[in-house]
Design a protein around this motif. Sequence first.
Motif, PDB file in Angstrom:
ATOM      1  N   GLY A 189      54.139   9.091  88.590  1.00 55.73           N
ATOM      2  CA  GLY A 189      53.870  10.521  88.644  1.00 55.73           C
ATOM      3  C   GLY A 189      52.793  10.975  87.673  1.00 55.73           C
ATOM      4  O   GLY A 189      52.302  12.102  87.774  1.00 55.73           O
ATOM      5  N   PRO A 249      49.366  11.845  86.221  1.00 59.63           N
ATOM      6  CA  PRO A 249      48.034  12.061  86.806  1.00 59.63           C
ATOM      7  C   PRO A 249      47.080  10.946  86.342  1.00 59.63           C
ATOM      8  O   PRO A 249      46.963  10.707  85.134  1.00 59.63           O
ATOM      9  CB  PRO A 249      47.622  13.424  86.243  1.00 59.63           C
ATOM     10  CG  PRO A 249      48.902  14.112  85.867  1.00 59.63           C
ATOM     11  CD  PRO A 249      49.822  13.004  85.419  1.00 59.63           C
ATOM     12  N   GLU A 306      48.583  10.607  91.649  1.00 55.06           N
ATOM     13  CA  GLU A 306      49.751  10.313  90.807  1.00 55.06           C
ATOM     14  C   GLU A 306      49.972   8.812  90.785  1.00 55.06           C
ATOM     15  O   GLU A 306      49.913   8.155  91.818  1.00 55.06           O
ATOM     16  CB  GLU A 306      50.988  10.993  91.384  1.00 55.06           C
ATOM     17  CG  GLU A 306      50.893  12.497  91.389  1.00 55.06           C
ATOM     18  CD  GLU A 306      52.016  13.130  92.195  1.00 55.06           C
ATOM     19  OE1 GLU A 306      53.057  12.482  92.386  1.00 55.06           O
ATOM     20  OE2 GLU A 306      51.827  14.267  92.638  1.00 55.06           O
ATOM     21  N   HIS A 324      57.247  17.078  87.330  1.00 49.97           N
ATOM     22  CA  HIS A 324      57.094  15.811  86.603  1.00 49.97           C
ATOM     23  C   HIS A 324      58.408  15.287  86.026  1.00 49.97           C
ATOM     24  O   HIS A 324      58.482  14.124  85.650  1.00 49.97           O
ATOM     25  CB  HIS A 324      55.988  15.941  85.557  1.00 49.97           C
ATOM     26  CG  HIS A 324      54.659  16.004  86.235  1.00 49.97           C
ATOM     27  ND1 HIS A 324      53.968  14.878  86.590  1.00 49.97           N
ATOM     28  CD2 HIS A 324      53.949  17.050  86.714  1.00 49.97           C
ATOM     29  CE1 HIS A 324      52.856  15.234  87.229  1.00 49.97           C
ATOM     30  NE2 HIS A 324      52.814  16.550  87.302  1.00 49.97           N
ATOM     31  N   THR A 337      58.289  13.109  96.087  1.00 49.65           N
ATOM     32  CA  THR A 337      56.957  13.616  95.731  1.00 49.65           C
ATOM     33  C   THR A 337      56.812  14.999  96.368  1.00 49.65           C
ATOM     34  O   THR A 337      57.705  15.456  97.081  1.00 49.65           O
ATOM     35  CB  THR A 337      55.807  12.731  96.258  1.00 49.65           C
ATOM     36  OG1 THR A 337      55.707  12.931  97.675  1.00 49.65           O
ATOM     37  CG2 THR A 337      56.043  11.266  95.964  1.00 49.65           C
ATOM     38  N   GLN A 397      56.575  14.663  81.759  1.00 51.75           N
ATOM     39  CA  GLN A 397      56.104  13.337  82.142  1.00 51.75           C
ATOM     40  C   GLN A 397      56.320  12.345  81.005  1.00 51.75           C
ATOM     41  O   GLN A 397      56.723  11.200  81.245  1.00 51.75           O
ATOM     42  CB  GLN A 397      54.618  13.389  82.513  1.00 51.75           C
ATOM     43  CG  GLN A 397      54.066  12.060  82.997  1.00 51.75           C
ATOM     44  CD  GLN A 397      54.722  11.612  84.286  1.00 51.75           C
ATOM     45  OE1 GLN A 397      54.722  12.314  85.286  1.00 51.75           O
ATOM     46  NE2 GLN A 397      55.321  10.431  84.287  1.00 51.75           N
TER      47      GLN A 397
END
Lengths: 114, 114, 114, 114
Positions: B25, B27, B75, C21, C77, D22
Amino acid sequence: MVSSAEEAAFEVGIKFGTLYHQFAGTPVSPASAGSLETAIAEAIENQPHCVDVTVDVLEDALEAELADGPAEYTELTGRFMEVEVVVDYEGTRAVARMAMDDGYPLMELVNVGE
Amino acid sequence: MVSSAEEAAFEVGIKFGTLYHQFAGTPVSPASAGSLETAIAEAIENQPHCVDVTVDVLEDALEAELADGPAEYTELTGRFMEVEVVVDYEGTRAVARMAMDDGYPLMELVNVGE
Amino acid sequence: MVSSAEEAAFEVGIKFGTLYHQFAGTPVSPASAGSLETAIAEAIENQPHCVDVTVDVLEDALEAELADGPAEYTELTGRFMEVEVVVDYEGTRAVARMAMDDGYPLMELVNVGE
Amino acid sequence: MVSSAEEAAFEVGIKFGTLYHQFAGTPVSPASAGSLETAIAEAIENQPHCVDVTVDVLEDALEAELADGPAEYTELTGRFMEVEVVVDYEGTRAVARMAMDDGYPLMELVNVGE
């Protein structure tokens, strides 16, 4: 050459790493603990060879944490959950648990066998 | 009773689940692939019994993905990385790899032994 | 100097980044979609100023994805969820949505006002 | 109707939620702090409208934490990082910061303007 017992141990390890690092950091409160328990268990049970996942998000520990400050929620970490995962790899079962041990969350392989 | 080989397999499984679900996930672009590789490897190498982590974020695969659309990043998923992890549990080594297999990322226990 | 409208927009942006996220990458199937929806909504609603979170994990899109291959689950996702979040910052509301737009998940600030 | 200032505030909020959720939970030590800082900054800078991300993983705070126990690493949380993110939405800039405030990590919208 890898045995079925080693494969089962590998698979239950994957489930533990997944569970912890997917969900650690999730905003959680005593009121939302129940829905998080269910979602974690059902998510991990999707993974290959996974037979059973039991998650206990510790509402008492959450309440104790939140009693000390102004916040009404915290982030999920190992201090706030107990987990057991059972994997069956072609007839060989592996069982692992996570619980607190001397202040640290300990992931432990409990048993591998038929 | 759990053997050192089973413990080593369990530990390398934890590392794989951690690595995938901590960083999937994120970036990522061809330009940031290098710093992400280094950070993933150094993060997982912190974990107990972990001897070596090799991460290859696949810049070619990223470029191919991004050539099809307007986005300049995507991602991180299993399609965009190859990973090898080596664990040493009290003298027993376990090696596991992740790579694409018929369109799916496959985590595979490659070897357990001394 | 920051206005209440800007604060509300900032807060609803935090909720969207958090939601995406934290939960992207979660193993999900049509059968586990429901528990994940509930857990995501209740988790994010814990965050400050958050009034309402609506999550729709798209079971039809999951079924279509899984019909093409051997796997019985996939990773969450943006293609598999639609989300609306409402924040109230000292009487100013901000509403944001995420849905697919031309093949990409688009997070959009829909409205800010009293 | 949403103004450019509100859009900029929304976008910088997304970046903060993304960054935190994240990467929170990543295994981190003083030795791996540097590579994690770089990877986080480069990852978030991939996102739309993001001009600059500065991440300081606090090695002193990590060392203080680890001095108290047997572990050689911990999990990244807000206590161990300071972050500044700058977004430019069609000429309007939004700046946000995260730092500790009375024991809690506080995400703060610092400025929105041209």
